[in-house]
Motif scaffolding. Structure first.
Motif, PDB file in Angstrom:
ATOM      1  N   MET A   1       0.843  -1.183   0.000  1.00 23.41           N
ATOM      2  CA  MET A   1       0.000   0.000   0.000  1.00 23.41           C
ATOM      3  C   MET A   1       0.888   1.246   0.000  1.00 23.41           C
ATOM      4  N   ALA A   2       0.613   2.147  -0.901  1.00 22.40           N
ATOM      5  CA  ALA A   2       1.346   3.409  -0.958  1.00 22.40           C
ATOM      6  C   ALA A   2       0.550   4.473  -0.222  1.00 22.40           C
ATOM      7  N   TYR A   3       1.241   5.219   0.598  1.00 15.10           N
ATOM      8  CA  TYR A   3       0.597   6.292   1.346  1.00 15.10           C
ATOM      9  C   TYR A   3       0.795   7.597   0.593  1.00 15.10           C
ATOM     10  N   GLN A   4      -0.319   8.208   0.191  1.00 21.65           N
ATOM     11  CA  GLN A   4      -0.240   9.440  -0.581  1.00 21.65           C
ATOM     12  C   GLN A   4      -0.297  10.686   0.284  1.00 21.65           C
ATOM     13  N   ASN A   5      -1.069  10.649   1.373  1.00 20.80           N
ATOM     14  CA  ASN A   5      -1.250  11.804   2.256  1.00 20.80           C
ATOM     15  C   ASN A   5      -1.005  11.377   3.695  1.00 20.80           C
ATOM     16  N   ILE A   6       0.077  11.872   4.264  1.00 20.81           N
ATOM     17  CA  ILE A   6       0.435  11.520   5.629  1.00 20.81           C
ATOM     18  C   ILE A   6       0.239  12.741   6.521  1.00 20.81           C
ATOM     19  N   LEU A   7      -0.481  12.538   7.611  1.00 17.87           N
ATOM     20  CA  LEU A   7      -0.703  13.591   8.605  1.00 17.87           C
ATOM     21  C   LEU A   7       0.227  13.327   9.786  1.00 17.87           C
ATOM     22  N   VAL A   8       0.948  14.358  10.204  1.00 15.78           N
ATOM     23  CA  VAL A   8       1.898  14.219  11.306  1.00 15.78           C
ATOM     24  C   VAL A   8       1.593  15.270  12.370  1.00 15.78           C
ATOM     25  N   PRO A   9       0.906  14.866  13.451  1.00 14.52           N
ATOM     26  CA  PRO A   9       0.676  15.797  14.558  1.00 14.52           C
ATOM     27  C   PRO A   9       1.957  15.936  15.386  1.00 14.52           C
ATOM     28  N   VAL A  10       2.273  17.159  15.789  1.00 15.89           N
ATOM     29  CA  VAL A  10       3.454  17.406  16.626  1.00 15.89           C
ATOM     30  C   VAL A  10       3.049  18.218  17.844  1.00 15.89           C
ATOM     31  N   ASP A  11       3.919  18.146  18.870  1.00 11.98           N
ATOM     32  CA  ASP A  11       3.685  18.959  20.064  1.00 11.98           C
ATOM     33  C   ASP A  11       4.979  19.600  20.561  1.00 11.98           C
ATOM     34  N   GLY A  12       6.041  19.471  19.782  1.00 13.58           N
ATOM     35  CA  GLY A  12       7.320  20.070  20.165  1.00 13.58           C
ATOM     36  C   GLY A  12       8.208  19.153  20.976  1.00 13.58           C
ATOM     37  N   SER A  13       7.706  17.987  21.367  1.00 13.86           N
ATOM     38  CA  SER A  13       8.501  17.061  22.174  1.00 13.86           C
ATOM     39  C   SER A  13       9.460  16.259  21.290  1.00 13.86           C
ATOM     40  N   ASP A  14      10.471  15.682  21.924  1.00  8.43           N
ATOM     41  CA  ASP A  14      11.383  14.806  21.197  1.00  8.43           C
ATOM     42  C   ASP A  14      10.632  13.631  20.583  1.00  8.43           C
ATOM     43  N   THR A  15       9.618  13.156  21.283  1.00  7.40           N
ATOM     44  CA  THR A  15       8.821  12.035  20.785  1.00  7.40           C
ATOM     45  C   THR A  15       8.090  12.408  19.503  1.00  7.40           C
ATOM     46  N   SER A  16       7.539  13.602  19.451  1.00  8.66           N
ATOM     47  CA  SER A  16       6.832  14.002  18.230  1.00  8.66           C
ATOM     48  C   SER A  16       7.815  14.197  17.080  1.00  8.66           C
ATOM     49  N   PHE A  17       9.034  14.635  17.387  1.00  5.14           N
ATOM     50  CA  PHE A  17      10.028  14.783  16.324  1.00  5.14           C
ATOM     51  C   PHE A  17      10.577  13.433  15.873  1.00  5.14           C
ATOM     52  N   ALA A  18      10.480  12.394  16.727  1.00  2.10           N
ATOM     53  CA  ALA A  18      10.799  11.031  16.284  1.00  2.10           C
ATOM     54  C   ALA A  18       9.757  10.591  15.246  1.00  2.10           C
ATOM     55  N   ALA A  19       8.501  10.993  15.436  1.00  2.00           N
ATOM     56  CA  ALA A  19       7.451  10.706  14.460  1.00  2.00           C
ATOM     57  C   ALA A  19       7.720  11.450  13.154  1.00  2.00           C
ATOM     58  N   VAL A  20       8.232  12.667  13.243  1.00  2.00           N
ATOM     59  CA  VAL A  20       8.594  13.436  12.050  1.00  2.00           C
ATOM     60  C   VAL A  20       9.644  12.668  11.244  1.00  2.00           C
ATOM     61  N   LYS A  21      10.638  12.159  11.933  1.00  2.00           N
ATOM     62  CA  LYS A  21      11.705  11.399  11.258  1.00  2.00           C
ATOM     63  C   LYS A  21      11.127  10.173  10.550  1.00  2.00           C
ATOM     64  N   GLN A  22      10.264   9.438  11.232  1.00  2.00           N
ATOM     65  CA  GLN A  22       9.652   8.244  10.640  1.00  2.00           C
ATOM     66  C   GLN A  22       8.779   8.618   9.446  1.00  2.00           C
ATOM     67  N   ALA A  23       8.005   9.680   9.572  1.00  3.77           N
ATOM     68  CA  ALA A  23       7.141  10.130   8.475  1.00  3.77           C
ATOM     69  C   ALA A  23       7.977  10.548   7.269  1.00  3.77           C
ATOM     70  N   ALA A  24       9.118  11.184   7.511  1.00  2.77           N
ATOM     71  CA  ALA A  24       9.993  11.599   6.412  1.00  2.77           C
ATOM     72  C   ALA A  24      10.500  10.381   5.649  1.00  2.77           C
ATOM     73  N   GLU A  25      10.879   9.339   6.367  1.00  4.62           N
ATOM     74  CA  GLU A  25      11.358   8.123   5.712  1.00  4.62           C
ATOM     75  C   GLU A  25      10.265   7.504   4.852  1.00  4.62           C
ATOM     76  N   LEU A  26       9.052   7.446   5.382  1.00  2.97           N
ATOM     77  CA  LEU A  26       7.930   6.907   4.612  1.00  2.97           C
ATOM     78  C   LEU A  26       7.622   7.767   3.391  1.00  2.97           C
ATOM     79  N   ALA A  27       7.633   9.069   3.572  1.00  2.00           N
ATOM     80  CA  ALA A  27       7.321   9.986   2.475  1.00  2.00           C
ATOM     81  C   ALA A  27       8.327   9.853   1.334  1.00  2.00           C
ATOM     82  N   LYS A  28       9.583   9.646   1.677  1.00  3.49           N
ATOM     83  CA  LYS A  28      10.595   9.474   0.629  1.00  3.49           C
ATOM     84  C   LYS A  28      10.362   8.181  -0.143  1.00  3.49           C
TER      85      LYS A  28
END
Length: 146
Positions: A1-28
């Protein structure tokens, strides 16, 4: 399954930025469009005039400024990975519901969210935005723990 639209909620925490990193890998991998959101939680008692009469409130404006900074930090992390993203500041009383609404609005086919992994009494009193989203959306959710 290819993900076309990924939503990434953040709150400024290190944990939310770990989600940013994972989302970036998927988006690429999938060539996905990324939307980063953060919710300004409006307490109805503090924000009554702001909500009903569109008046300004210093506390809310400072919170809005802080959130804009967090969104820009997340955007910079995606940019460093060669990805362009859209950012949105959301407002509402229930954080998880605003995130679910945003997912519907952008037709997200994946939500990537960080979780602090609280258990026991901390989870009971503080709640879990990720847990509430998991329970109330049909959109697949990837929960990232740091």
């Amino acid at each position: 399954m290819a993900y076309q639209n990924i939503l990434v909620p953040v709150d400024g925490s290190d944990t939310s930025f770990a989600a940013v990193k994972q989302a970036a890998e998927l988006a690429k991998v999938f060539g996905s469009k990324i939307t980063v959101v953060q919710v300004l939680a409006l307490d109805p008692y503090i924000a009554a005039e702001y909500i009903t009469a569109a008046q300004t409130n210093d506390l809310i404006e400072r919170a809005r400024s802080s959130i804009e900074g967090t969104l820009q930090d997340a955007k910079a992390k995606f940019s460093a990975e060669g990805l362009n993203v859209e950012t949105r500041l959301l407002e509402g009383q229930m954080i998880h519901q605003e995130i679910i609404n945003a997912a519907k609005e952008i037709n997200a086919d994946l939500i990537v969210i960080g979780s602090h992994g609280r258990t026991g009494l901390k989870k009971f009193f503080l709640g879990s935005v990720a847990q509430k989203i998991l329970g109330e959306t049909s959109v697949p959710v990837l929960v990232v723990r740091q």
